[in-house]
Design an enzyme around this catalytic site. Structure first.
Site, mmCIF file in Angstrom:
data_model
loop_
_atom_site.group_PDB
_atom_site.id
_atom_site.type_symbol
_atom_site.label_atom_id
_atom_site.label_comp_id
_atom_site.label_asym_id
_atom_site.label_seq_id
_atom_site.Cartn_x
_atom_site.Cartn_y
_atom_site.Cartn_z
ATOM 1 N N ARG A 1 45.336 57.139 45.784
ATOM 2 C CA ARG A 1 43.990 57.111 46.251
ATOM 3 C C ARG A 1 44.215 58.146 47.801
ATOM 4 O O ARG A 1 43.586 57.964 48.785
ATOM 5 C CB ARG A 1 43.534 55.828 46.922
ATOM 6 C CG ARG A 1 43.119 54.827 45.882
ATOM 7 C CD ARG A 1 41.754 55.252 45.386
ATOM 8 N NE ARG A 1 41.098 54.233 44.303
ATOM 9 C CZ ARG A 1 41.658 54.051 43.054
ATOM 10 N NH1 ARG A 1 42.614 54.617 42.746
ATOM 11 N NH2 ARG A 1 41.083 53.276 42.519
ATOM 12 N N SER B 1 36.255 49.378 45.971
ATOM 13 C CA SER B 1 37.157 48.834 46.534
ATOM 14 C C SER B 1 37.144 49.022 48.376
ATOM 15 O O SER B 1 37.031 50.282 48.521
ATOM 16 C CB SER B 1 38.465 49.090 45.840
ATOM 17 O OG SER B 1 38.585 49.006 44.781
ATOM 18 N N GLU C 1 40.013 51.670 52.068
ATOM 19 C CA GLU C 1 39.953 52.596 51.064
ATOM 20 C C GLU C 1 39.066 53.548 51.320
ATOM 21 O O GLU C 1 39.329 54.855 51.096
ATOM 22 C CB GLU C 1 39.949 51.857 49.749
ATOM 23 C CG GLU C 1 40.432 52.862 48.517
ATOM 24 C CD GLU C 1 39.272 53.163 47.864
ATOM 25 O OE1 GLU C 1 39.308 53.876 46.731
ATOM 26 O OE2 GLU C 1 38.088 53.135 48.238
HETATM 27 N N1 EPU Z 1 42.308 39.787 41.314
HETATM 28 C C1 EPU Z 1 42.067 38.377 41.743
HETATM 29 N N2 EPU Z 1 41.044 38.247 42.433
HETATM 30 C C2 EPU Z 1 39.765 39.292 42.647
HETATM 31 C C3 EPU Z 1 40.119 40.609 42.416
HETATM 32 C C4 EPU Z 1 41.361 40.622 41.361
HETATM 33 O O1 EPU Z 1 42.872 37.862 41.323
HETATM 34 O O2 EPU Z 1 39.036 38.957 43.253
HETATM 35 C C5 EPU Z 1 43.445 40.067 40.327
HETATM 36 C C6 EPU Z 1 43.166 40.493 39.017
HETATM 37 O O3 EPU Z 1 43.052 39.380 38.196
HETATM 38 C C7 EPU Z 1 44.480 41.054 38.608
HETATM 39 C C8 EPU Z 1 44.602 42.108 39.734
HETATM 40 O O4 EPU Z 1 44.018 41.375 40.910
HETATM 41 O O5 EPU Z 1 45.381 40.542 38.190
HETATM 42 C C9 EPU Z 1 43.995 43.371 39.692
HETATM 43 O O6 EPU Z 1 42.572 43.438 39.525
HETATM 44 P P1 EPU Z 1 41.439 44.597 38.874
HETATM 45 O O7 EPU Z 1 42.244 44.933 37.506
HETATM 46 O O8 EPU Z 1 40.251 44.175 39.114
HETATM 47 O O9 EPU Z 1 41.890 45.896 39.929
HETATM 48 P P2 EPU Z 1 42.012 46.229 41.286
HETATM 49 O O10 EPU Z 1 43.325 46.561 41.512
HETATM 50 O O11 EPU Z 1 41.518 45.035 42.251
HETATM 51 C C10 EPU Z 1 41.854 48.621 41.100
HETATM 52 C C11 EPU Z 1 41.073 49.632 41.800
HETATM 53 C C12 EPU Z 1 39.731 49.831 41.356
HETATM 54 C C13 EPU Z 1 39.741 50.266 39.827
HETATM 55 C C14 EPU Z 1 40.606 49.133 39.051
HETATM 56 C C15 EPU Z 1 40.725 49.300 37.633
HETATM 57 C C16 EPU Z 1 42.126 50.207 44.131
HETATM 58 C C17 EPU Z 1 41.917 50.057 45.516
HETATM 59 N N3 EPU Z 1 40.993 49.680 43.224
HETATM 60 O O12 EPU Z 1 41.291 47.354 41.573
HETATM 61 O O13 EPU Z 1 39.108 50.929 41.819
HETATM 62 O O14 EPU Z 1 38.477 50.139 39.244
HETATM 63 O O15 EPU Z 1 41.918 48.984 39.878
HETATM 64 O O16 EPU Z 1 41.672 50.260 37.573
HETATM 65 O O17 EPU Z 1 43.147 50.729 43.754
HETATM 66 C C18 EPU Z 1 37.611 51.900 43.755
HETATM 67 O O18 EPU Z 1 38.781 52.420 44.104
HETATM 68 O O19 EPU Z 1 36.601 51.647 44.331
HETATM 69 C C19 EPU Z 1 37.752 51.055 42.510
HETATM 70 C C20 EPU Z 1 36.673 50.126 42.164
#
Ligand code: EPU
Length: 352
Positions: free
Chosen positions: A169, A243, A339
């Site tokens: 990012r 995010s 972010e």
């Molecule tokens: N999780 C929770 N609770 C929540 C949300 C997530 O426990 O409320 C846990 C999920 O169960 C999982 C882990 O956290 O084990 C990761 O969650 P998720 O796959 O939803 O992805 P993220 O790490 O929260 C990142 C990116 C997103 C992108 C997704 C998929 C960042 C800051 N965010 O989110 O990007 O769509 O991975 O690749 O890196 C964005 O940048 O605006 C964005 C939406």
């Protein structure tokens, strides 16, 4: 026909131009449809002293108040296959093209490679700024080069991938060169020897549920779109900026200490030996998922996403973000960093 010089508007409202729907005005505003219009503007001497901000789709932007400077709203269009060789298709798009439409257009033509980045709001020109990434792919992996105008000199430049200094990012455009360039076009290298990227658990599960063992790029795109629509709010319906925090990256020692106390903490090893944590999990554990503070709230299906419940202003979002940040610091000793780009009057913690 577009004019040769962009026209300047004063006290321009920005609320409709940011997906969080935050009210703010720009002291000066110019829509840029061609690089030539920009050159005309740069030739004017007085604007050089004004703070500047380059606006694309406004989908990764938090406006904390009025912006006392010039907003350059990028509307440069156009997309085409420039050349192909044995290994790849090279496709160029104007910075103002809608990202999601552009990805769909490449897939319809049979050029795979961007499918994991389907349905991300925003523009082509904004994609490299924060090196958009989702479901196992970052845009840096497909970017060949980009064209930009140096706003100091008016000079057109071409930057290759190395010059963009991409990170998680992150890019040179958020650091050393912040505010210096306006990206006008991006060229992507879409591989002919394509392999699907399906390692991300949510996407793998979705493909399995659809009974697809050997997915095409369009299958991956459909699976990604389905996962996204379950977890992430559509900004056309619920105002948000994706995010709100980056996933924090800890060194091995700090991670080991935390893991000893929280063995179920989701974590992702990084190439440099550090460990990336899931900020959404940390925030949920602090009890914030689905909660509101005034008109700003935490999305009920993804705790990393803050939403506008109606009528939120920048200060409401920052108050909520500050409270979440304090909770996570207290509970886990981890600092969350915002972010999106934060523009306008800022409290001390932002970016720190
Ligand atoms: N999780 C929770 N609770 C929540 C949300 C997530 O426990 O409320 C846990 C999920 O169960 C999982 C882990 O956290 O084990 C990761 O969650 P998720 O796959 O939803 O992805 P993220 O790490 O929260 C990142 C990116 C997103 C992108 C997704 C998929 C960042 C800051 N965010 O989110 O990007 O769509 O991975 O690749 O890196 C964005 O940048 O605006 C964005 C939406």
């Amino acid at each position: 026909m577009s004019q040769s010089i962009a026209s300047l508007t004063r006290a321009a409202p920005l609320q409709a131009l940011n997906t969080f729907g935050l009210p703010a005005r720009a002291a000066w505003f110019a829509a840029i449809e061609t690089p030539r219009q920009l050159a005309g503007l740069i030739a004017m001497s007085e604007w050089k002293h004004w703070p500047r901000f380059v606006l694309g789709g406004g989908s990764n932007l938090i406006l904390t108040g009025d912006f006392d400077g010039l907003v350059l709203y990028v509307r440069i269009r156009g997309r085409k296959l420039i050349v192909e060789d044995d290994d790849a298709w090279f496709v160029r798009a104007g910075a103002g093209e809608n990202w999601s439409d552009f990805v769909s257009w490449t897939l319809e033509r049979g050029w795979p490679g961007l499918e994991n980045l389907s349905s991300i709001p925003g523009t082509v020109g904004a994609a490299p700024i924060q090196n958009i990434g989702a479901y196992g792919l970052e845009v840096t992996e497909r970017l060949q080069e980009l064209e930009a105008v140096d706003l100091e000199t008016g000079e057109a430049v071409v930057l290759d991938r190395a010059a963009c200094r991409f990170g998680y990012r992150d890019s040179v455009f958020k650091r050393e060169a912040a505010g210096r360039y306006l990206i006008t076009a991006v060229t992507f290298r879409l591989p002919k020897r394509w392999r699907p990227v399906t390692g991300y658990a949510d996407v793998a599960r979705e493909l399995e549920a659809r009974g697809i063992a050997e997915p095409t790029a369009r299958d991956v795109s459909a699976a990604v779109a389905a996962v996204r629509s379950r977890k992430l709010p559509d900004p056309a319906r619920i105002a948000n900026a994706g995010s709100f925090f980056k996933n924090p990256v800890l060194d091995a020692a700090a991670f080991a200490r935390l893991m000893a106390r929280h063995p179920d903490l989701p974590h992702y090893p990084q190439p440099d030996g550090r460990m990336k944590l899931a900020a959404g999990w940390l925030i949920e554990r602090c009890g914030w998922k689905g909660r509101n503070l005034g008109p700003a709230g935490v999305y009920e299906h993804q705790a990393l996403v803050l939403v506008n419940r109606g009528g939120a202003r920048g200060e409401d979002v920052l108050r909520l973000a500050g409270a979440i940040r304090a909770s996570v610091r207290m509970a886990f000793g981890v600092e969350l960093e915002p972010e999106p780009v934060i523009l306008g009057p800022q409290p001390g913690w932002v970016g720190g």
